[in-house]
Scaffold this motif. Structure first.
Motif, mmCIF file in Angstrom:
data_model
loop_
_atom_site.group_PDB
_atom_site.id
_atom_site.type_symbol
_atom_site.label_atom_id
_atom_site.label_comp_id
_atom_site.label_asym_id
_atom_site.label_seq_id
_atom_site.Cartn_x
_atom_site.Cartn_y
_atom_site.Cartn_z
ATOM 1 N N MET A 277 -47.276 10.128 -37.391
ATOM 2 C CA MET A 277 -47.293 11.854 -36.422
ATOM 3 C C MET A 277 -46.194 11.190 -34.948
ATOM 4 S SD MET A 277 -48.891 13.158 -37.836
ATOM 5 C CE MET A 277 -49.051 14.966 -36.914
ATOM 6 N N PHE A 278 -45.273 12.322 -34.519
ATOM 7 C CA PHE A 278 -44.638 12.407 -33.883
ATOM 8 C C PHE A 278 -45.279 12.914 -32.744
ATOM 9 C CE2 PHE A 278 -41.141 12.598 -37.163
ATOM 10 C CZ PHE A 278 -40.911 11.493 -36.860
ATOM 11 N N THR A 279 -45.492 12.678 -31.590
ATOM 12 C CA THR A 279 -45.852 13.455 -30.320
ATOM 13 C C THR A 279 -45.093 12.693 -29.071
ATOM 14 O OG1 THR A 279 -46.957 10.644 -29.192
ATOM 15 C CG2 THR A 279 -48.319 11.722 -31.134
ATOM 16 N N ASP A 280 -45.388 13.514 -28.152
ATOM 17 C CA ASP A 280 -44.729 13.963 -26.504
ATOM 18 C C ASP A 280 -45.352 12.417 -25.978
ATOM 19 O OD1 ASP A 280 -47.480 15.037 -25.200
ATOM 20 O OD2 ASP A 280 -46.110 16.554 -24.973
ATOM 21 N N GLU A 281 -45.438 12.605 -24.661
ATOM 22 C CA GLU A 281 -46.173 11.109 -23.606
ATOM 23 C C GLU A 281 -47.527 11.272 -23.328
ATOM 24 O OE1 GLU A 281 -43.497 9.020 -20.936
ATOM 25 O OE2 GLU A 281 -41.827 10.241 -20.632
ATOM 26 N N ASN A 282 -47.546 12.611 -23.675
ATOM 27 C CA ASN A 282 -48.827 12.829 -23.378
ATOM 28 C C ASN A 282 -50.291 13.202 -24.201
ATOM 29 O OD1 ASN A 282 -48.888 13.303 -20.534
ATOM 30 N ND2 ASN A 282 -48.138 15.198 -20.924
ATOM 31 N N GLY A 283 -49.042 12.537 -25.699
ATOM 32 C CA GLY A 283 -49.816 12.175 -26.802
ATOM 33 C C GLY A 283 -49.978 13.561 -27.770
ATOM 34 N N ALA A 284 -49.074 14.996 -27.357
ATOM 35 C CA ALA A 284 -49.650 15.943 -28.225
ATOM 36 C C ALA A 284 -47.934 15.612 -28.917
ATOM 37 C CB ALA A 284 -49.198 17.341 -26.694
ATOM 38 N N THR A 310 -31.047 12.237 -22.421
ATOM 39 C CA THR A 310 -32.299 11.513 -23.033
ATOM 40 C C THR A 310 -33.217 11.782 -23.469
ATOM 41 O OG1 THR A 310 -31.082 9.522 -23.218
ATOM 42 C CG2 THR A 310 -33.260 8.539 -24.322
ATOM 43 N N PHE A 311 -33.748 12.147 -25.039
ATOM 44 C CA PHE A 311 -35.394 12.951 -24.831
ATOM 45 C C PHE A 311 -36.355 11.234 -25.393
ATOM 46 C CE2 PHE A 311 -32.076 15.878 -24.923
ATOM 47 C CZ PHE A 311 -33.316 16.900 -23.654
ATOM 48 N N LYS A 312 -37.263 11.116 -24.603
ATOM 49 C CA LYS A 312 -38.298 10.625 -24.960
ATOM 50 C C LYS A 312 -39.218 10.803 -26.124
ATOM 51 C CE LYS A 312 -41.064 5.986 -22.822
ATOM 52 N NZ LYS A 312 -41.677 5.747 -22.141
ATOM 53 N N VAL A 313 -39.606 9.917 -27.284
ATOM 54 C CA VAL A 313 -40.143 10.659 -28.129
ATOM 55 C C VAL A 313 -40.864 9.387 -28.912
ATOM 56 C CG1 VAL A 313 -41.090 11.879 -30.333
ATOM 57 C CG2 VAL A 313 -38.678 12.538 -28.655
ATOM 58 N N TYR A 314 -42.985 9.654 -29.115
ATOM 59 C CA TYR A 314 -43.050 8.515 -29.422
ATOM 60 C C TYR A 314 -43.853 8.738 -31.072
ATOM 61 C CZ TYR A 314 -44.641 7.194 -25.008
ATOM 62 O OH TYR A 314 -44.292 6.311 -23.627
ATOM 63 N N LEU A 315 -43.974 8.096 -32.143
ATOM 64 C CA LEU A 315 -44.218 8.052 -33.363
ATOM 65 C C LEU A 315 -45.795 7.069 -32.981
ATOM 66 C CD1 LEU A 315 -43.940 8.045 -36.452
ATOM 67 C CD2 LEU A 315 -42.336 5.768 -36.346
ATOM 68 N N LYS A 316 -46.537 7.532 -34.084
ATOM 69 C CA LYS A 316 -48.119 7.402 -33.644
ATOM 70 C C LYS A 316 -48.436 6.406 -35.303
ATOM 71 C CE LYS A 316 -52.155 8.107 -31.994
ATOM 72 N NZ LYS A 316 -53.670 8.694 -30.301
ATOM 73 N N ASN A 317 -48.808 6.097 -35.787
ATOM 74 C CA ASN A 317 -49.564 5.452 -36.831
ATOM 75 C C ASN A 317 -50.758 6.403 -37.062
ATOM 76 O OD1 ASN A 317 -50.680 4.837 -39.157
ATOM 77 N ND2 ASN A 317 -50.275 2.875 -38.535
ATOM 78 N N THR A 318 -50.972 6.955 -37.614
ATOM 79 C CA THR A 318 -52.937 7.721 -37.901
ATOM 80 C C THR A 318 -53.102 8.186 -39.425
ATOM 81 O OG1 THR A 318 -52.170 10.246 -37.786
ATOM 82 C CG2 THR A 318 -52.234 8.841 -35.165
ATOM 83 N N VAL A 319 -51.987 6.582 -40.320
ATOM 84 C CA VAL A 319 -52.730 7.261 -41.184
ATOM 85 C C VAL A 319 -54.254 6.438 -41.732
ATOM 86 C CG1 VAL A 319 -51.798 6.556 -44.248
ATOM 87 C CG2 VAL A 319 -50.299 6.520 -41.730
ATOM 88 N N TYR A 371 -35.694 7.672 -28.242
ATOM 89 C CA TYR A 371 -34.656 7.505 -28.286
ATOM 90 C C TYR A 371 -34.131 8.749 -28.677
ATOM 91 C CZ TYR A 371 -36.639 5.028 -24.408
ATOM 92 O OH TYR A 371 -37.841 4.242 -23.025
ATOM 93 N N VAL A 372 -34.120 10.483 -28.330
ATOM 94 C CA VAL A 372 -33.277 11.302 -29.622
ATOM 95 C C VAL A 372 -32.150 12.010 -27.941
ATOM 96 C CG1 VAL A 372 -33.172 13.471 -30.517
ATOM 97 C CG2 VAL A 372 -35.138 11.899 -29.797
ATOM 98 N N ARG A 373 -31.089 12.145 -28.515
ATOM 99 C CA ARG A 373 -29.475 13.302 -27.950
ATOM 100 C C ARG A 373 -28.913 14.091 -28.602
ATOM 101 N NH1 ARG A 373 -25.592 8.545 -25.151
ATOM 102 N NH2 ARG A 373 -24.808 7.981 -27.236
ATOM 103 N N ILE A 374 -28.164 15.077 -28.249
ATOM 104 C CA ILE A 374 -27.333 15.388 -29.239
ATOM 105 C C ILE A 374 -25.760 15.055 -28.368
ATOM 106 C CG2 ILE A 374 -26.384 17.415 -30.214
ATOM 107 C CD1 ILE A 374 -29.338 18.413 -29.738
#
Length: 395
Positions: A277-284, A310-319, A371-374
């Motif tokens: 899952m992709f989340t923001d820094e707050n876990g949303a 630059t945008f910070k995104v988290y990848l979380k394993n909830t499998v 991190y993501v950017r365009i």
């Protein structure tokens, strides 16, 4: 009987007990007899109660009402000993097997004896609950105690014997039926998946059901699963339609062995989307586990020829288990792959642009940032939506 003077040549008599029961004749006095007179009477033992009884002989002059003072008496004692029984049960502790009850019955007076046997106050021999027919003593008897008639714990076997004169003796013993409840091991809710290992200490087969907030959700078409060998493993993904994601749910496993003993494991679990899952820094979350958009990563307006922040995104394993060979990659969708390039980086500074990121291993519950950017050129004219996608293998 004899007379003391020449006038007393005849007499009448009667025999009775101290309780007033007349033994001879049935009433009144005997016919007149000439004196001297020797009398002999056989009296049925049933005329006497058990214990001591005083018997009196009273005489009377048939020509008058004169009674001999102070009737002669004697004391007799009627005895009857209750039968004796020696009983045993083998084995004295059972699980699924039957037990055998055997007993030997004796009677000191060689009376015939009848018996009855009960298990936890339920008649088993004879099944009617009455006594058996009378049997000459001594005798031996064997009865099978069926396992299905016993309850888990102590079971009381009672033998009652009664002789043909009504003397009763009761003896009891205990046979124990042991059965241990199903045990739960490695039980947990991870992500949307319920895991457990069910073991029966006695090696019995077992079955189970899954309950969510008090409602049975598995199996859907019967009360419990079919019987399974021990140990049995639970790997059950809770249906999304039964879940309010992000909330606490009561999850239960109700297990039962093939003797009917139940045990329950329960936990209050936070059930969330199950996946990478992709989340923001707050876990949303940015999307659900099936890719439905919850919110977008808004990069704002980009002037052609410039690069976004630059945008910070988290990848979380909830499998629910560890994954390996995780790959993050970009799908440009509306954006031009040359003029409006979406770039990924494992680090913010320095930002090393990649179209794909590799993560060798990700434990359950672990999250890692990327991190993501365009990056646009002066030819960029479109804008629009892009996707970041992820794949991985079970570790």
């Amino acid at each position: 009987m004899s007379g003391r003077d020449s006038a007393a040549k005849q007499a009448q008599y009667r025999i009775y007990t101290g309780a007033g029961a007349q033994l001879y004749p049935t009433s009144g006095y005997s016919p007149s007899v000439k004196l001297p007179y020797n009398a002999k009477h056989t009296i049925d033992a049933t005329k006497f109660p058990f214990g001591s009884t005083t018997i009196y002989v009273e005489t009377k002059d048939p020509s008058s009402t004169y009674l001999t003072p102070n009737p002669v008496s004697t004391l007799i004692t009627r005895t009857n000993q209750a039968p004796l029984s020696d009983m045993k049960v083998v084995p004295s502790s059972v699980h699924k097997e039957n037990a055998t009850l055997s007993f030997d019955v004796t009677d000191a007076e060689k009376d015939s004896v009848q018996f009855k046997v009960s298990l936890n106050n339920v008649p088993i021999q004879p099944p009617s609950g009455d006594y058996s027919t009378l049997i000459k003593t001594p005798f031996s008897y064997t009865i099978q105690l069926r396992n299905k008639d016993m309850r888990v714990g102590n079971n009381t076997v009672t033998l009652t014997v009664m002789d043909d004169l009504g003397a009763v003796r009761t003896t009891s013993l205990t046979v124990k039926k042991v059965n241990d409840a199903v045990e739960f091991d490695q039980s947990d809710v991870r992500g949307q998946t319920l895991y457990a290992r069910l073991t029966d200490p006695n090696g019995d087969m077992l079955r189970y059901q899954v309950r969510l907030n008090g409602k049975k959700i598995y199996p859907p078409d019967m009360d419990m699963t079919g019987l399974l060998n021990s140990p049995a493993y639970v790997n059950y993904k809770i249906p999304a339609e039964e879940v309010q994601f992000g909330n606490i749910h009561k999850v239960e496993i109700v297990a039962e062995d093939d003797l009917g003993m139940q045990s329950t494991w329960a936990t209050n679990a936070l059930i969330d989307y199950s996946g990478l899952m992709f989340t923001d820094e707050n876990g949303a979350y940015y999307s659900t586990d099936i890719g439905e958009i919850i919110k977008l990563l808004d990069t704002g307006t980009v002037v052609a020829g410039n690069t976004t922040g630059t945008f910070k995104v988290y990848l979380k394993n909830t499998v629910g288990y560890a994954v390996k060979n995780v790959s993050l990659f970009v799908s440009q969708r509306d954006l031009d792959a040359v003029y409006e390039k979406v770039e990924l980086s494992a680090d913010e500074d320095p930002f090393i642009p990649r179209s794909t990121l590799e993560i060798p291993h990700l434990e359950y519950g672990e999250r890692v940032p990327f991190y993501v950017r365009i990056n646009t050129t002066r030819q960029a004219v479109g804008g629009g939506l892009f996707d970041i996608r992820v794949v991985g293998d079970p570790a």
